[in-house]
Design an enzyme around this catalytic site. Sequence first.
Site, mmCIF file in Angstrom:
data_model
loop_
_atom_site.group_PDB
_atom_site.id
_atom_site.type_symbol
_atom_site.label_atom_id
_atom_site.label_comp_id
_atom_site.label_asym_id
_atom_site.label_seq_id
_atom_site.Cartn_x
_atom_site.Cartn_y
_atom_site.Cartn_z
ATOM 1 N N HIS A 56 33.268 37.295 34.205
ATOM 2 C CA HIS A 56 33.104 37.840 32.852
ATOM 3 C C HIS A 56 31.897 37.233 32.144
ATOM 4 O O HIS A 56 31.794 37.303 30.917
ATOM 5 C CB HIS A 56 34.361 37.578 32.020
ATOM 6 C CG HIS A 56 35.611 38.101 32.623
ATOM 7 N ND1 HIS A 56 35.781 39.429 32.941
ATOM 8 C CD2 HIS A 56 36.758 37.476 33.002
ATOM 9 C CE1 HIS A 56 36.985 39.601 33.470
ATOM 10 N NE2 HIS A 56 37.593 38.438 33.525
ATOM 11 N N HIS A 218 39.507 43.776 34.047
ATOM 12 C CA HIS A 218 39.745 43.523 35.464
ATOM 13 C C HIS A 218 39.941 44.832 36.234
ATOM 14 O O HIS A 218 40.348 44.818 37.383
ATOM 15 C CB HIS A 218 40.988 42.650 35.654
ATOM 16 C CG HIS A 218 40.965 41.392 34.865
ATOM 17 N ND1 HIS A 218 41.629 41.254 33.667
ATOM 18 C CD2 HIS A 218 40.338 40.219 35.080
ATOM 19 C CE1 HIS A 218 41.425 40.036 33.190
ATOM 20 N NE2 HIS A 218 40.642 39.394 34.030
#
Length: 330
Positions: A56, A218
């Site tokens: 991320h 995700h």
Amino acid sequence: MKKMINNPENAVKEMLEGFAVAYPDGVELLADHFVIKRKHLKKGKVAIISGGGSGHEPAHAGYVGEGMLDAAVAGEVFTSPAPDQILAAMKAVDTGAGVLLIIKNYSGDVMNFEMAAELAEMDGISVETVIVNDDVAVEDSLFTTGRRGIAGTVFVHKIAGALSERGASLSEIKQACERAIERIRSIGMALSPCVIPMSGKPSFLIGDNEMELGMGIHGEPGLEREPLTSAAEIAEALVEAVLQEKVFQAGGELAVMINGLGATPMMELYIVNRTVQQLLIDKGFQVAKTFVGEYMTSLEMAGCSLTVFQLDEELKELLLAPSDAPAFKS
């Protein structure tokens, strides 16, 4: 799979090593624990820690610095860090005033951070936690009970870090963060999947002419999959989804974040922002501060998220306070 990596098993380790040598004046790596921490700690200041799965970036290491986090704990890609990593981070940055853990609402993160908090308290460290759940897309997902935590977490980092620099107490910072969390809402959309290095396969499949509204960072399913449309219509869908939440008061000031998910050109993010800004103005809001860029990505996923933060005088001041974190300088 085309990626600029060496051995997939070492990708997170080598990423953190590269990050640490990029910013040697401000941060250092606790290599055995995958922790990036501030090199220079301030005695008597509440320590602010966050973290989660890698993939991320710039979250979370990019937010370590004066005015934001004291440490960030990195798990493997899309995997929560282990309690012993989190505990090591707390021990490394606690200077006696306690530690606040900022946790995104994913089951693994919540479980492991709370377990680490219990272990730290047994060692005499005062610990509080806040859980960010800003994603309005779905109430429960494959990874959560309740709403997911996504890019709005960055605003919580900023509020906590600014208050900590001012010498606020652990309870005062926790209360301010909880007030901020109540005022932050986000939603994302995806155009393409990402590829996790260890698997070498796309995280989900989507057609060339499709998009998914509400996709998680995700690759968790969103609200609906529909035909790809224009940037203006995407912006309108994101704004409408966020403003359905009754936390935003017309006439009030907002902070807005247009966050790229990893593979979306800045050109496209600014085009989306153009419509978002006009829609918010048309609905009677004032935009006090806008952030456009990559703040919480999903490897090379194409798409973006919108975060809206209802400000008051104190929260605005804290949001705009100085920071030297590599990914959030102000």
